[in-house]
Scaffold this motif. Structure first.
Motif, short mmCIF file in Angstrom:
data_model
loop_
_atom_site.label_atom_id
_atom_site.label_comp_id
_atom_site.label_asym_id
_atom_site.label_seq_id
_atom_site.Cartn_x
_atom_site.Cartn_y
_atom_site.Cartn_z
N PHE A 216 0.82 -1.22 0.00
CA PHE A 216 0.00 0.00 0.00
C PHE A 216 0.85 1.27 0.00
O PHE A 216 0.34 2.37 0.18
CB PHE A 216 -0.94 0.00 1.20
N CYS A 238 0.00 5.58 9.18
CA CYS A 238 -0.96 5.03 8.21
C CYS A 238 -2.03 4.17 8.87
O CYS A 238 -3.23 4.31 8.59
CB CYS A 238 -0.26 4.18 7.16
N CYS A 241 -5.46 5.22 10.60
CA CYS A 241 -6.68 5.39 9.82
C CYS A 241 -7.09 4.11 9.10
O CYS A 241 -8.26 3.89 8.86
CB CYS A 241 -6.51 6.48 8.78
N HIS A 242 -6.12 3.32 8.72
CA HIS A 242 -6.43 2.20 7.83
C HIS A 242 -6.67 0.88 8.53
O HIS A 242 -6.66 -0.17 7.90
CB HIS A 242 -5.34 2.06 6.77
N ASN A 324 -14.23 12.45 3.68
CA ASN A 324 -13.42 12.62 2.48
C ASN A 324 -14.05 13.50 1.41
O ASN A 324 -13.35 14.04 0.55
CB ASN A 324 -13.20 11.24 1.87
N HIS A 330 -4.82 12.82 0.92
CA HIS A 330 -4.17 12.67 2.22
C HIS A 330 -3.70 14.00 2.78
O HIS A 330 -2.91 14.05 3.71
CB HIS A 330 -3.02 11.65 2.12
#
Ligand code: HEC
Ligand code: HEC
Ligand code: HEC
Ligand code: HEC
Ligand code: HEC
Ligand code: HEC
Ligand code: HEC
Ligand code: HEC
Ligand code: HEC
Ligand code: HEC
Length: 469
Positions: A216, A238, A241-242, A324, A330
């Motif tokens: 990713f 990262c 959030c993911h 979003n 980002h």
């Protein structure tokens, strides 16, 4: 058992199943056509987005649950210091009034699915109903002698619930203000996210610290945007959030657990509103309680321009409203969020005219660094203002952005105190908001209406000063 009894059982059973089908069953979008078939008429502007969820307001048997109204509206009515709360009618002297119009129940004035009886703000009683309780107002207020009762709640005079910018002391106190105040500016926000779960002192992060699985991390633009903006700089890696946290749940619409394992759990490419909400609680809560987020809150697919009644841009019809939508990529760039993002979707006259307004010129000057921060007016300045915590019911008293874009929209005087009076005088602000033509020009031009209310408050107080020794 006689045939007659069987008939009764059959009839009751059919009605029962029917009611169950109508009110209890429909819980998902797929039920839209089947459940809305039973709607007696269009639902109001404020609620049609969640109308398929009959059970939000109706008992399984069909009755409207009065508490449901309060579950969603009580906190805002409290903040607005509701002029006519239920508690005002507990006094035995006032109870008699309720026989004429039962003001202790929301649905006396706000029914649903009756479009031909519905006025603005979802009001379903004729607008002169104030007469029922205030017939004798002119006895104590000679100034009101020639007023008709359908004029009580016109803009700039009174509202039923929210009179925070209209009560007499307030009008009087600010009566002498000029159109434009000295040093006009809005509040500025400071760094203020809540501490996040497992926060460490690891800021700022660089690409060497990335904790995403390598498959990713191929997109150079993502990495650059992350590293050079708020999250990378504040130590948010990262996977913060993911990863789908346990409390967001398995069946959340966007979780795609199992794509690949990370140190914290399964990697998810999509990021749920609730994930952002772990660190930005007030923003998420606000978003979910306004028109933009109310479908997500109700467990439906997100709000989208294709569902709207207001004019929207065709290119954006199938975009979804989540964090979003305004904070793409980002970068989470708050300037882009404040104007450009809105105009990607909104296409009504008022929105389109914004770029022709003096407020927009001020905005350009501010973002180009030619004018100080806080000196300008974007779409967000009016619709998502920066306010001090307690005035919007936030969890802290820090200055934050209100993420419920309906919070100060109705009645329109709500915007006076939360926005206009940072820069303009009270009288000018009320006059501007009362002028329907100015809504269409996005508040470019001089107000043509001159309201009497401020002058009336002034002469009322002056006459009383003369009378008292
Ligand atoms: C936002 C709240 C809300 C939602 C969602 C909602 N309703 Fe209603 N509904 C009301 C209110 C308020 C009334 C008016 C009740 C009254 O006048 O006593 C009403 C009235 C009705 C009535 C007329 C009942 C009567 O006694 O006249 C029907 C039928 C009805 N709703 C069906 C539905 C169906 C079917 C759905 C889902 C597809 C639905 N409603 C969704 C609030 C809602
Ligand atoms: C699931 C949450 C929810 C429930 C339940 C709910 N509302 Fe609302 N209501 C909203 C939202 C969100 C809006 C739109 C934004 C706003 O005006 O705050 C709204 C708008 C309104 C409006 C303004 C409508 C307009 O056209 O401007 C009125 C009046 C209202 N609601 C009354 C009620 C009453 C009365 C009930 C109970 C029958 C009720 N609401 C139930 C969430 C809810
Ligand atoms: C006697 C009539 C009456 C009753 C009862 C009533 N309202 Fe209202 N409501 C109004 C009017 C009139 C407006 C239009 C704006 C105004 O004058 O405040 C309104 C507006 C609203 C709005 C839009 C936002 C706002 O502040 O204007 C909401 C939300 C709302 N009402 C919710 C409720 C809820 C929830 C209840 C029950 C606790 C309720 N109302 C009871 C008359 C009433
Ligand atoms: C069901 C009866 C009822 C209705 C309908 C009603 N009011 Fe009232 N109103 C009251 C009561 C009771 C009070 C409190 C008076 C008191 O405390 O002596 C009040 C107070 C007020 C006040 C003074 C508020 C304050 O705190 O000083 C204003 C202004 C007002 N109402 C305007 C209106 C307007 C405008 C309407 C119509 C949109 C309206 N009212 C509809 C019962 C009602
Ligand atoms: C693990 C915690 C965490 C998560 C999850 C998180 N953020 Fe943040 N966010 C922060 C911190 C820390 C800052 C920077 C300090 C501040 O502004 O408080 C920040 C800043 C921001 C800013 C302000 C940027 C600026 O330039 O001022 C926005 C907008 C933002 N986040 C949006 C989001 C969105 C949208 C999500 C979900 C996709 C999200 N955040 C997820 C912690 C988080
Ligand atoms: C503040 C929250 C946040 C942080 C931190 C974050 N991302 Fe994202 N990321 C998002 C959001 C929101 C999306 C868009 C999801 C969507 O489209 O639903 C996204 C999408 C992605 C995608 C999918 C892009 C696509 O085009 O489908 C990748 C890959 C990705 N991020 C990698 C990363 C990497 C690598 C890092 C660390 C360097 C990172 N992200 C840090 C919020 C974040
Ligand atoms: C309709 C557009 C829009 C949506 C949707 C939106 N934001 Fe924002 N957000 C903004 C704007 C505009 C600003 C900056 C306004 C300003 O600086 O005056 C902002 C600022 C922020 C900030 C900066 C800190 C603060 O003071 O609030 C954070 C954090 C944030 N947003 C998080 C979120 C999260 C989390 C979501 C999803 C729940 C979200 N936003 C959804 C438009 C949006
Ligand atoms: C992804 C598309 C999208 C974006 C981006 C977006 N909106 Fe919206 N907005 C909508 C939709 C859809 C509605 C619901 C309209 C309806 O129900 O008719 C809405 C409703 C609203 C309303 C409520 C209107 C009303 O009558 O109650 C306001 C105000 C608003 N948006 C302002 C903004 C502002 C300001 C921004 C930027 C900070 C923004 N929106 C960004 C799609 C968007
Ligand atoms: C100076 C303040 C101000 C600015 C700047 C502003 N608005 Fe508004 N907007 C308002 C007010 C006030 C209303 C409600 C007017 C009314 O009800 O009379 C409104 C109404 C709306 C509505 C509802 C329209 C409808 O017909 O119901 C939308 C959508 C909206 N604004 C979006 C935007 C967008 C998008 C921008 C930026 C391009 C923007 N606004 C800029 C003050 C502003
Ligand atoms: C950040 C400060 C600021 C805020 C907040 C603000 N304005 Fe303004 N507004 C200005 C300035 C500065 C001008 C330009 C005045 C001039 O050129 O004389 C202006 C111009 C205007 C004009 C045009 C005046 C004319 O004579 O042509 C109107 C109408 C207006 N504003 C209404 C509003 C309304 C309504 C609100 C609240 C919803 C609001 N403004 C919020 C700063 C602000």
């Amino acid at each position: 058992m006689s045939n007659f009894h069987l008939w009764i059982i059959w009839a009751l059973g059919t009605v029962g199943i029917g009611l169950w089908l109508v009110f209890a069953l429909p819980t998902a979008d797929s039920a839209r056509t089947s459940s809305t078939f039973f709607l007696p008429g269009d639902t109001t502007h404020g609620h049609y987005q969640i109308e398929v969820k009959c059970g939000v307001c109706h008992e399984p048997g069909g009755e409207v649950r009065e508490e449901s109204c309060l579950e969603c509206h009580a906190s805002d009515l409290k903040l607005a210091r509701d002029t006519h709360p239920k508690s005002k009618f507990r006094d035995p002297q006032k109870v008699a009034l309720l026989a004429k119009i039962d003001a202790s129940r929301c649905i006396t004035c706000h029914r649903e699915h009756v479009p031909d009886q519905t006025l603005t703000h979802g009001l379903t009683v004729p607008s002169d109903y104030c007469v029922t309780c205030h017939r004798n107002v002119a006895d104590t207020r000679p100034s009101h002698r020639d007023f008709t009762f359908d004029s009580c709640s016109t803009v700039g005079c009174h509202n039923y619930h929210d009179n925070t910018a209209l009560y007499e002391n307030f009008l009087f106190k600010h009566a002498a203000q000029p159109n434009l105040l000295d040093d006009p500016h809005t509040l500025l926000r400071k760094s203020q996210s809540d501490p996040w779960p497992g926060q460490k002192k690891e800021m700022p992060l660089t690409r060497a610290d990335m904790d995403a699985p390598t498959k990713f991390t191929a997109d150079e633009q993502i990495i650059h945007e992350w590293e050079s903006t708020a999250h990378g700089t504040a130590g948010v890696n990262c996977t913060a959030c993911h990863t789908v946290p346990a409390e967001v749940g398995q069946n959340s619409a966007t979780s795609q657990a199992g794509e690949a394992a990370t140190g914290r759990g399964a990697w998810s490419s999509a990021v749920d509103v609730k994930v952002c909400g772990q660190c930005h609680r007030d923003e998420a809560r606000g978003f979910l309680s306004g028109l933009h987020g109310m479908r997500t809150q109700a467990g439906l697919s997100p709000m989208s321009p294709s569902l709207a009644r207001l004019p929207m841009n065709h290119d954006s019809l199938h975009r979804s409203l989540d964090c979003n939508a305004c904070h793409p990529g980002h970068e989470f760039d708050t300037r882009l969020a404040a104007v450009e993002a809105c105009l990607k979707c909104h296409d009504d006259k008022h929105s389109r005219e914004y770029t022709g307004s003096r407020h927009y010129q001020l905005w350009l000057a501010e973002i180009l660094g030619k004018a100080p921060a806080g000196s300008s007016v974007s779409c967000a300045t009016c619709h998502m203002p920066r306010v001090e915590g307690e005035s919007a019911g936030f969890s802290s008293d820090a200055v934050r952005v209100v993420h419920n874009q309906s919070w100060n929209l109705a009645p329109v005087e709500k915007m006076v105190r939360s926005v206009c009076m940072d820069c303009h005088g009270l009288k000018f602000s009320l006059n501007a908001l009362a002028d329907p033509d100015l809504k269409d020009t996005c508040y470019e031009g001089t107000p043509k209406r001159q309201l009497k209310s401020v002058n009336m408050a002034e002469s009322w107080f002056k006459s009383r000063q003369r009378k008292s020794p």
